[in-house]
Scaffold this motif. Structure first.
Motif, short mmCIF file in Angstrom:
data_model
loop_
_atom_site.label_atom_id
_atom_site.label_comp_id
_atom_site.label_asym_id
_atom_site.label_seq_id
_atom_site.Cartn_x
_atom_site.Cartn_y
_atom_site.Cartn_z
N UNK A 32 -11.57 15.18 3.07
CA UNK A 32 -11.83 16.19 2.05
C UNK A 32 -11.25 15.76 0.71
N UNK A 33 -9.93 15.65 0.65
CA UNK A 33 -9.31 15.31 -0.61
C UNK A 33 -9.06 13.82 -0.65
N UNK A 41 -13.68 26.64 8.81
CA UNK A 41 -14.09 27.99 8.35
C UNK A 41 -13.58 29.05 9.32
N UNK A 44 -18.69 32.68 4.31
CA UNK A 44 -18.93 31.30 3.90
C UNK A 44 -20.12 30.68 4.65
N UNK A 98 -6.68 23.33 -2.53
CA UNK A 98 -7.89 22.51 -2.74
C UNK A 98 -8.81 22.61 -1.52
N UNK A 99 -8.22 22.46 -0.33
CA UNK A 99 -9.03 22.48 0.89
C UNK A 99 -9.71 23.84 1.08
N UNK A 100 -9.00 24.90 0.76
CA UNK A 100 -9.57 26.25 0.90
C UNK A 100 -10.79 26.40 -0.01
N UNK A 122 -13.97 24.53 0.97
CA UNK A 122 -14.76 25.07 2.09
C UNK A 122 -16.04 25.74 1.60
#
Lengths: 357, 250
Positions: A1-2, A238, A249, B94-96, B99
């Protein structure tokens, strides 16, 4: 992700280190046992069998007894330990995400004991279809699925149509007790003392039944499960935000949760039908993975849980084999001795509050 | 997007939570829902998620029934910031926020990062990006969840008491951002002063029914406030033409 904050870097270091640790553990664990065999012989025989089609054995490079011990007895068992640890570790990580509670695992949610009572039915009652391991596995899957559905619907009923993490854990505990009682009852009414002994062994867990012939179904279950769970890691993230947020979401929460419960039940049943109940692995391992990664991102946590679970169970089994020379200790005793204090440590370390509970 | 609630009825445990509620959130406007605790405000918003069963009624999104949309499609139409949005696991801010980035469809890594950083910057919280959500204060968490709704890239946002946990400066900051965004906003508010000042339309709820609706000056009349809340208060126009709410305290 990051990409820019060191988390991925941490993962990039952790994966190769753990894969190396897995390979090293495999060699070490195979070399240890009632007869110790040198590492070079272990490596030589494995290398010869895997890459040279057993040419070394034909040429008499090593003793046939060593080959028998390493290739036909210890390797299937160690591979089974890897599969079992990986399967339980990844199911633990998935279930903690699904029920939004960091203290969930297949054992606590009653799925393991459901599978166990299904397998006990196959062993102790005259079942007309299939036979042998397939019958046990299928019955274990049926037991695990029945458990999952009972836990799920009991929790929904108790929660007034909603699924609260706390009611899920409570109904899991109740089903766990009922399924253990079913197994106990089956043992009570069984006639054969041999069957009773094997069912008893199961409730404590053991990898002693691991052979090349019994490894196919669990290998298939765990590998398929790993692929599915890793591919669904974004959706599992999620789920960790709670039902409302997950739905907001874009996730179809009910269907996703039911589908993943079925997948976990299949993985757990494929393992339990051979090894019996090995508790607390699914609870401990994902937490260790999260502590190592310092994140709950399932994209990394699921494969990391599978890897660390594999290493953990391999060593736990090695200890089970060697702790008492005269007799083998059930592996479930070791994982419970490690897992139960860890469970307490978790409760003390964090003030767990369910998302809705 | 215009959202219409038509004759919504919701029961829970044999008790009527919502009874034939009708409400319309007009396109590009801020529609507020006010009312005493337990009058069904949050339940009404939750019906838009499609996870709680409704006994009767229908929700229309630009005229099309909500029941015909998948959850994924709904997430492409509007964002939702719940009252209880929280997280017990270790995710960074950031991760939240990231999503929500998948909702826009296939995005490259770079554009996902852009989406997330833009949302964080819009809420002036880029400095929180690497912080664990559990280490943030209630107010900071709220800002992260609102940033996540912005990251969805939708023109409609539904918010349930977003000013909870926020200090007064951030309450005004959030409501200013929402108003300036020109998005369709459906918002539950407890603070009648904020509701009077920011909302274009207000719905006043009591015991599961929307009893009054209209402009804030129409809804926040003295007798209506007394009838629903049991307190003395009213909205009045200030010199600059905006509305203020006066509460009589003993």
């Amino acid at each position: 992700m990051r990409q820019d904050n060191g988390k991925n870097l941490r993962g990039m270091f952790l994966f190769p280190i753990l894969i190396l640790a897995l390979c090293a553990s495999l060699l070490l664990v195979i070399s240890k046992g009632s007869t110790d065999i040198s590492l070079s012989v272990v490596y030589g025989i494995l290398n010869d069998q895997i890459f040279h089609g057993g040419m070394g054995l034909k040429e008499g490079l090593w003793a046939r007894a060593d080959y028998q011990i390493i290739w036909n007895i210890r390797l299937p068992r160690v591979l089974f330990g890897i599969l079992c640890g990986a399967g339980l570790g990844l199911c633990g990580a998935v279930m903690q995400a699904l029920v939004l509670n960091p203290i969930a695992d297949p054992y606590i949610l009653g799925i393991s004991s459901g599978a166990s009572s299904g397998a006990a039915c196959a062993l102790l009652l005259p079942i007309p279809f299939f036979s042998g391991q397939y019958q046990t596995t299928i019955m274990a899957m049926i037991g695990a699925l029945i458990s999952s559905f009972l836990v799920y619907f009991m929790a929904r009923f108790a929660g007034g149509g909603k699924l609260h993490p706390v009611t899920l854990l409570l109904s899991g505990t109740a089903i766990n007790a009922v399924m253990s009682a079913v197994t106990g009852f089956l043992i009570f009414i069984a006639k054969s003392s041999e069957s009773i002994a094997s069912v008893y062994n199961w409730q404590m867990g053991s990898l002693a039944a691991a052979q090349w012939s019994t490894i196919t179904v669990p290998a298939f279950g765990v590998c398929l499960g790993l692929i599915v769970c890793v591919s669904q890691s974004g959706k599992l993230n999620l789920m960790m935000m709670g039902d409302e947020d997950a739905a907001a979401l874009g996730l179809s929460v009910k269907h996703f949760r039911a589908g993943m419960f079925i997948i976990c039940s299949i993985i757990v049943a494929s393992l339990v039908s051979v090894t019996g109940i090995i508790g607390f692995v699914g609870l401990v391992v994902p937490h260790v993975a999260r502590l190592l990664l310092r994140s709950s991102n399932n994209k990394f946590i699921i494969p990391l849980s599978a890897l660390s679970g594999a290493i953990y169970l391999m060593w736990a089994d090695s200890l089970a084999r060697s702790a008492f020379r005269a007799a083998e200790l059930p592996i479930g005793i070791i994982t419970a001795f490690v897992g139960a204090p860890f469970f307490l440590f978790l409760m003390i370390r964090k003030n767990y509050r369910g998302q809705n509970g | 997007m215009k959202i219409e609630f038509r004759d919504i009825c919701v029961d829970a445990g044999g008790k009527k939570i919502l009874h034939e509620v009708n409400l319309t959130a007009e396109c590009g406007k801020m529609t507020g829902i006010i009312g005493p605790n337990g009058c069904g405000k949050s339940t009404l918003l939750k019906t838009t998620l499609g996870i709680s069963p409704m006994e009767a009624g229908e929700i229309l999104l630009d005229g099309a029934s909500l029941a015909g949309f998948s959850n994924k499609k709904l997430a492409q139409l509007y964002g939702y910031v719940g009252q209880d949005s929280d997280c017990v696991f270790d995710f960074t801010a950031y991760e939240i926020v990231s999503m929500a980035a998948h909702i826009r469809g296939k995005t490259s890594k770079k554009s996902e990062k852009e989406i997330v950083m833009n949302s964080l910057e819009q809420l002036e919280i880029p400095h929180l990006k690497d912080r664990n959500i559990q280490s943030l204060s209630g107010g900071e968490r709220k800002m992260v969840f609102i940033a996540r709704a912005f990251a969805q890239g939708v023109d409609t946002i539904i918010l349930d008491e977003p000013t909870n946990h926020l200090d007064i400066k951030h309450q005004l900051f959030i409501l200013d951002i929402l108003r300036k965004s020109k998005k369709t906003i459906l918002i539950v508010l407890h603070d009648l002063r904020l509701a009077a000042h920011y909302c274009d339309t207000l719905y006043l709820m009591k015991q599961g029914k929307a009893v009054y609706s209209g402009s804030p000056s129409e809804v926040l009349q003295k007798d209506r406030v007394r009838q629903v809340f049991g307190v003395e208060g009213f909205a009045s126009e200030k010199e600059d033409g905006t509305l203020d709410f006066h509460l009589q305290m003993n």
